[in-house]
Scaffold this motif. Structure first.
Motif, PDB file in Angstrom:
ATOM      1  N   VAL A 173       0.869  -1.178   0.000  1.00 42.38           N
ATOM      2  CA  VAL A 173       0.000   0.000   0.000  1.00 42.38           C
ATOM      3  C   VAL A 173       0.903   1.225   0.000  1.00 42.38           C
ATOM      4  CG1 VAL A 173      -1.763   1.315   1.242  1.00 42.38           C
ATOM      5  CG2 VAL A 173      -1.830  -1.195   1.265  1.00 42.38           C
ATOM      6  N   ASP A 209       0.663   5.337  -0.143  1.00 41.95           N
ATOM      7  CA  ASP A 209      -0.179   6.532  -0.064  1.00 41.95           C
ATOM      8  C   ASP A 209       0.522   7.499   0.875  1.00 41.95           C
ATOM      9  OD1 ASP A 209      -2.305   8.427   0.567  1.00 41.95           O
ATOM     10  OD2 ASP A 209      -3.705   6.911  -0.185  1.00 41.95           O
ATOM     11  N   ARG A 260      -3.588   4.389   4.485  1.00 43.74           N
ATOM     12  CA  ARG A 260      -2.641   3.298   4.756  1.00 43.74           C
ATOM     13  C   ARG A 260      -3.109   2.460   5.944  1.00 43.74           C
ATOM     14  NH1 ARG A 260       1.348   7.398   4.483  1.00 43.74           N
ATOM     15  NH2 ARG A 260       1.864   7.015   6.675  1.00 43.74           N
ATOM     16  N   THR A 261      -3.491   3.137   7.021  1.00 43.05           N
ATOM     17  CA  THR A 261      -3.954   2.437   8.224  1.00 43.05           C
ATOM     18  C   THR A 261      -5.250   1.692   7.952  1.00 43.05           C
ATOM     19  OG1 THR A 261      -2.884   4.071   9.631  1.00 43.05           O
ATOM     20  CG2 THR A 261      -4.623   2.738  10.641  1.00 43.05           C
ATOM     21  N   ARG A 302      -4.578  -1.418   5.869  1.00 46.94           N
ATOM     22  CA  ARG A 302      -3.897  -2.431   6.688  1.00 46.94           C
ATOM     23  C   ARG A 302      -4.926  -3.156   7.568  1.00 46.94           C
ATOM     24  NH1 ARG A 302       1.252  -3.193   8.423  1.00 46.94           N
ATOM     25  NH2 ARG A 302       1.935  -1.084   7.957  1.00 46.94           N
ATOM     26  N   VAL A 304       0.389  -7.117   4.903  1.00 41.71           N
ATOM     27  CA  VAL A 304       0.270  -5.766   4.359  1.00 41.71           C
ATOM     28  C   VAL A 304       1.491  -4.931   4.749  1.00 41.71           C
ATOM     29  CG1 VAL A 304      -1.157  -3.679   4.260  1.00 41.71           C
ATOM     30  CG2 VAL A 304      -2.249  -5.920   4.570  1.00 41.71           C
ATOM     31  N   HIS A 305       2.104  -4.324   3.732  1.00 44.66           N
ATOM     32  CA  HIS A 305       3.266  -3.451   3.936  1.00 44.66           C
ATOM     33  C   HIS A 305       2.921  -2.079   3.377  1.00 44.66           C
ATOM     34  CE1 HIS A 305       5.816  -6.858   5.059  1.00 44.66           C
ATOM     35  NE2 HIS A 305       5.006  -7.511   4.234  1.00 44.66           N
ATOM     36  N   THR A 306       3.038  -1.053   4.217  1.00 46.79           N
ATOM     37  CA  THR A 306       2.633   0.288   3.797  1.00 46.79           C
ATOM     38  C   THR A 306       3.841   1.213   3.697  1.00 46.79           C
ATOM     39  OG1 THR A 306       2.204   1.037   6.074  1.00 46.79           O
ATOM     40  CG2 THR A 306       0.363   0.027   4.879  1.00 46.79           C
ATOM     41  N   ASP A 347       4.903   5.516   2.456  1.00 42.53           N
ATOM     42  CA  ASP A 347       4.404   6.853   2.135  1.00 42.53           C
ATOM     43  C   ASP A 347       5.152   7.488   0.974  1.00 42.53           C
ATOM     44  OD1 ASP A 347       6.829   7.485   3.301  1.00 42.53           O
ATOM     45  OD2 ASP A 347       5.981   8.766   4.869  1.00 42.53           O
TER      46      ASP A 347
END
Length: 135
Positions: free
Chosen positions: A13, A15, A21-22, A25, A34-36, A38
Motif C-alpha cells: 500500500v 499513499d 494506509r492504516t 492495513r 500488508v506493507h505500507t 508513504d
C-alpha cells in the motif's frame, strides 16, 4: 527476490496519507501480509527484495505520481496486480492507469465493499497468472 515465509500473500500500500494506509492495513490484515509506504522510493526498494502479489497505489503520493510508480512496479515484476486510488478521478487518468497495467481504479474515499472487490479481483488475477506460469 525474497519470498515471505508467511502463508499470506503480500500486499503493498503506497499513499502519502496515514489514514488510507492504516485503513487498508486493518481491512486486509487477515488476508494479506500488508506493507505500507508513504513514498515511491521505499516501495520500489521493497518490491526489489520481496514478492508482492497486490499493490494499492494512490494517484498522488505527495509530489510523486502514482502512475509513474505503477510503471516502475510493473518493470520490476509485471505480475504485480495494481489497484489505483485517487481523490481526483478523471477519465484520462483512469485510461492511463489501465494502459499501464492497473487492474482497477477507485475513487477516495473508498467504501469497504468496492475496495474488497477490487483487491479480490486483483488477487484472483495474480493467482491465475501464477497458475498459468507453473503449467
Amino acid at each position: 527476490m525474497i519470498t515471505t515465509p508467511s502463508a499470506l500473500p503480500t500486499m503493498l500500500v503506497v499513499d502519502d496519507e496515514e489514514g488510507p494506509r492504516t485503513s487498508l492495513r486493518m481491512v486486509f490484515k487477515s488476508q494479506f501480509s500488508v506493507h505500507t509506504f508513504d513514498n515511491s522510493a521505499a516501495a520500489i526498494e521493497f518490491v526489489h527484495d520481496h514478492a508482492v502479489h497486490v499493490a494499492v497505489l494512490d494517484l498522488r503520493i505527495g509530489r510523486e505520481c502514482g502512475l509513474e510508480l505503477l510503471k516502475r512496479l510493473k518493470e520490476v515484476d509485471p505480475r504485480i496486480e495494481v489497484v489505483m486510488l485517487t481523490a481526483q478521478e478523471t477519465l484520462e487518468t483512469a485510461k492511463q492507469a489501465m494502459r499501464q497495467g492497473a487492474c482497477d481504479y477507485l475513487s477516495k474515499p473508498f467504501d469497504l465493499l468496492s475496495i474488497r472487490e477490487a483487491v479480490g479481483r486483483a488477487h484472483r488475477l495474480r493467482c491465475a497468472t501464477n497458475t498459468i506460469e507453473t503449467n
